[in-house]
Design an enzyme around this catalytic site. Structure first.
Site, PDB file in Angstrom:
ATOM      1  N   GLY A  12       0.779  -1.234   0.000  1.00  0.00           N
ATOM      2  CA  GLY A  12       0.000   0.000   0.000  1.00  0.00           C
ATOM      3  C   GLY A  12       0.808   1.280   0.000  1.00  0.00           C
ATOM      4  O   GLY A  12       0.391   2.290   0.563  1.00  0.00           O
ATOM      5  N   ARG A  62     -15.659 -15.412  -8.786  1.00  0.00           N
ATOM      6  CA  ARG A  62     -15.241 -14.028  -8.936  1.00  0.00           C
ATOM      7  C   ARG A  62     -16.441 -13.091  -8.761  1.00  0.00           C
ATOM      8  O   ARG A  62     -16.344 -12.034  -8.150  1.00  0.00           O
ATOM      9  CB  ARG A  62     -14.651 -13.873 -10.336  1.00  0.00           C
ATOM     10  N   MET A  87      -4.677  -6.498  -6.683  1.00  0.00           N
ATOM     11  CA  MET A  87      -4.178  -7.526  -7.592  1.00  0.00           C
ATOM     12  C   MET A  87      -5.228  -8.547  -8.022  1.00  0.00           C
ATOM     13  O   MET A  87      -4.886  -9.670  -8.390  1.00  0.00           O
ATOM     14  CB  MET A  87      -2.976  -8.238  -6.956  1.00  0.00           C
ATOM     15  N   ARG A  88      -6.488  -8.196  -7.955  1.00  0.00           N
ATOM     16  CA  ARG A  88      -7.553  -9.088  -8.432  1.00  0.00           C
ATOM     17  C   ARG A  88      -8.155  -8.515  -9.708  1.00  0.00           C
ATOM     18  O   ARG A  88      -8.404  -7.313  -9.784  1.00  0.00           O
ATOM     19  CB  ARG A  88      -8.686  -9.216  -7.401  1.00  0.00           C
ATOM     20  N   ASN A 104      -6.909   3.468 -11.831  1.00  0.00           N
ATOM     21  CA  ASN A 104      -5.850   2.516 -11.493  1.00  0.00           C
ATOM     22  C   ASN A 104      -4.509   3.164 -11.811  1.00  0.00           C
ATOM     23  O   ASN A 104      -4.424   4.062 -12.651  1.00  0.00           O
ATOM     24  CB  ASN A 104      -6.024   1.241 -12.340  1.00  0.00           C
ATOM     25  N   HIS A 106      -0.727   1.907 -13.123  1.00  0.00           N
ATOM     26  CA  HIS A 106      -0.042   0.750 -13.702  1.00  0.00           C
ATOM     27  C   HIS A 106       1.421   1.122 -13.932  1.00  0.00           C
ATOM     28  O   HIS A 106       1.708   2.203 -14.451  1.00  0.00           O
ATOM     29  CB  HIS A 106      -0.709   0.357 -15.029  1.00  0.00           C
ATOM     30  N   LEU A 141      -8.189  -5.365 -19.223  1.00  0.00           N
ATOM     31  CA  LEU A 141      -7.098  -5.098 -18.286  1.00  0.00           C
ATOM     32  C   LEU A 141      -6.165  -3.979 -18.767  1.00  0.00           C
ATOM     33  O   LEU A 141      -5.687  -4.014 -19.899  1.00  0.00           O
ATOM     34  CB  LEU A 141      -6.289  -6.392 -18.095  1.00  0.00           C
ATOM     35  N   GLU A 171       5.318   7.144  -9.201  1.00  0.00           N
ATOM     36  CA  GLU A 171       3.927   6.771  -8.887  1.00  0.00           C
ATOM     37  C   GLU A 171       3.432   7.551  -7.683  1.00  0.00           C
ATOM     38  O   GLU A 171       2.286   8.020  -7.648  1.00  0.00           O
ATOM     39  CB  GLU A 171       3.833   5.260  -8.590  1.00  0.00           C
TER      40      GLU A 171
HETATM   41  C1  GRF Z   1       2.561  -0.457  -7.904  1.00  0.00           C
HETATM   42  O1  GRF Z   1       3.721  -0.606  -8.653  1.00  0.00           O
HETATM   43  C2  GRF Z   1       1.381  -0.186  -8.817  1.00  0.00           C
HETATM   44  O2  GRF Z   1       1.738   0.523  -9.959  1.00  0.00           O
HETATM   45  C3  GRF Z   1       0.939  -1.579  -9.190  1.00  0.00           C
HETATM   46  O3  GRF Z   1       1.140  -2.355  -8.046  1.00  0.00           O
HETATM   47  C4  GRF Z   1       2.144  -1.754  -7.230  1.00  0.00           C
HETATM   48  C5  GRF Z   1       1.511  -1.527  -5.892  1.00  0.00           C
HETATM   49  O4  GRF Z   1       2.410  -1.072  -4.938  1.00  0.00           O
HETATM   50  N1  GRF Z   1      -0.416  -1.554  -9.672  1.00  0.00           N
HETATM   51  P1  GRF Z   1       1.889  -0.486  -3.562  1.00  0.00           P
HETATM   52  O5  GRF Z   1       1.030  -1.571  -2.904  1.00  0.00           O
HETATM   53  O6  GRF Z   1       1.108   0.754  -3.834  1.00  0.00           O
HETATM   54  O7  GRF Z   1       3.131  -0.221  -2.762  1.00  0.00           O
END
Ligand code: GRF
Length: 212
Positions: A12, A62, A87-88, A104, A106, A141, A171
């Protein structure tokens, strides 16, 4: 002030970056994980944010999981749902429920490298720049309308960990900004469905993309 719900699966760090950059435009109403073991849940609680798990392992399908997840999300009355390392794969029904208010991040410059192992694939491809993308979520996706991107160089000698760390730093700058832009109503769509940024969002997005 808009209500934001953040969905996580693990550490997170993006969630934490959003919590660490508060704005009068939004409040984090809840953090929800598909795993009770996600370290990010404790980080959220330490910030005084309600944090709970809806464990996907407790559901046979799901669809059943997404129905329970939607109930938990709706309880927080979200204006915006933020996927931060969630991650789902989400069902089309879930995505449709939050259409145009689910985003999201990515770790690649989409449409390059959707899916997993983006940094490894970027190194294998020999690209000279890499980065991250914030986008609206659509059923397919990692393919929804792009809100903002940040670019980093790929340097000689980079391994996966070094490149991932360089991208992650961006990010943590880009995602809180994108959340704020949404909540300040600075995002709109053109006739082709592409995202248009107004006000300071447009200038900040250019800087992140290396154009200024
Ligand atoms: C990040 O690299 C994000 O881009 C990807 O998953 C990772 C999550 O990292 N979707 P965190 O849990 O925010 O540290």
């Amino acid at each position: 002030m808009k209500n934001v719900v953040i969905l996580i699966s693990g550490r997170g760090s993006n969630m934490q970056a959003i919590l660490d950059q508060p704005s009068p435009a939004f409040r984090i109403a809840a953090v929800i994980s598909n795993s009770a073991a996600a370290p990010g849940l404790d980080v959220a609680r330490a910030h005084g944010v309600p944090a709970l798990a809806v464990e996907h392992t407790g559901f046979a399908t799901r669809e059943a999981f997404d129905t329970a997840l939607a109930q938990a999300v709706d309880a927080a009355q979200p204006d915006l749902v933020v996927l931060a390392g969630f991650m789902r794969r989400l069902t089309p029904g879930f995505v449709a429920r939050y259409q145009d208010r689910i985003i999201n991040i990515h770790p690649s410059l989409l449409p390059l490298f959707p899916g997993l192992h983006t940094h490894r694939r970027a190194l294998e491809a020999g690209v000279k720049v890499h980065g991250c993308t914030v986008h609206f979520v659509t059923p397919e996706l990692d393919s929804g309308p792009i809100i903002a991107q940040a670019v980093v160089p790929v340097l000689a000698g980079d391994d996966e960990a070094a490149l991932a760390a360089r991208v992650l730093k961006q990010e943590h700058i880009l995602y809180p900004r994108a959340v704020r832009w949404f909540c300040e109503d600075l995002l709109s769509r053109d006739a082709g469905g592409r995202v248009r940024l107004s006000g300071d969002a447009a200038a900040q997005a250019q800087i992140a993309a290396g154009a200024a």
